[in-house]
Design an enzyme around this catalytic site. Sequence first.
Site, PDB file in Angstrom:
ATOM      1  N   HIS A  56       0.861  -1.186   0.000  1.00  0.00           N
ATOM      2  CA  HIS A  56       0.000   0.000   0.000  1.00  0.00           C
ATOM      3  C   HIS A  56       0.896   1.233   0.000  1.00  0.00           C
ATOM      4  CE1 HIS A  56       0.244  -1.162   4.428  1.00  0.00           C
ATOM      5  NE2 HIS A  56       0.924  -0.031   4.371  1.00  0.00           N
ATOM      6  N   GLU A  73       2.076   0.888  -7.016  1.00  0.00           N
ATOM      7  CA  GLU A  73       2.089   1.692  -5.788  1.00  0.00           C
ATOM      8  C   GLU A  73       2.583   3.116  -6.068  1.00  0.00           C
ATOM      9  OE1 GLU A  73       0.533   0.724  -3.181  1.00  0.00           O
ATOM     10  OE2 GLU A  73       0.216  -1.285  -3.990  1.00  0.00           O
TER      11      GLU A  73
END
Length: 300
Positions: free
Chosen positions: A220, A255
């Site tokens: 993330h 990402e």
Amino acid sequence: MTIQVFSSIFFLLCLHTLIVKAHLHESNNNFSTPFDFLNRLSGVAKGDNVKGVRELKNYLSSLGYLNHDSYPNDKNKEHENIFDDSLEIALKKYQEFYDLNITGFLDPITITKMRQPRCGMPDFFIPNKTTPPFHTRSYYTFLRDSPKWYKKNLSYSFDWNVLEGAKQPLEHALKQWASATPFKFHYVKIFRKADIKFSFMSGDHDDGYPFVGSSTGMAHSFPPPDGRIHFDVHRKWAWVHKKNAYDMQTVGLHELGHALGLDHSTIFKAVMYPIIYPGERKGLHKDDIDGIKALYKKIF
Ligand SMILES: [Zn+2]
Ligand SMILES: [Zn+2]
């Protein structure tokens, strides 16, 4: 005495480094199966009260399909297992995003989709309760409030536990974004001073996005001007293309898209599509490039 204290601290730091580096080489096959709750939910629909619905609500909330406020720390756990209107709306939105039949219940295809490996970032945010349950979507999306960088020259750095092998594929990913945008990326040694910060993290690392098995995603990142990018240290990563391991370059490219301000795309071939399989390699798709150009149209 002081020397003894220092050497003890040094020893502990070295030990910690070795432990974390050892994890980098581990396979992720030791995890319990976090999607066990889905086994009990096949065919479950509105009005049903079944154990596991609560976990489904938590899962869809973590992906941005359901507003957590609807389910405050409910003392009545029975109530949390009721498949209610809000859950049906959330499930329909999930099915819409993934181009599935919008059935509003847990059909086998929806369950299969939920089990697939994905990025840990939500598919889209729900800004407030007045958001209509369905809205017309473009393919690419922006993060909530469309955060952006207001400079073209961005620095990047690697945290202490990023192995040498991971650096080249991540720099390759930076080059790909640089070739499609006005951004220029340059390396800086001091990690905390960098705009884009690559790290490997383990378990709950105090940022609200713990890595706790396959249901929480393999990576993330944080939108501008934060720029932190976290990879789950317990996943199997590959620096060069390899079956059964996540391609560092592809996940890095995805990402970085978030760190530049893009959210997920519904286009399967786009790098910003939220599901990334082990062994899968992707480059930037026209939809990713259209998205980043649209986001920065008025800035650069
Ligand atoms: Zn993502
Ligand atoms: Zn994190």
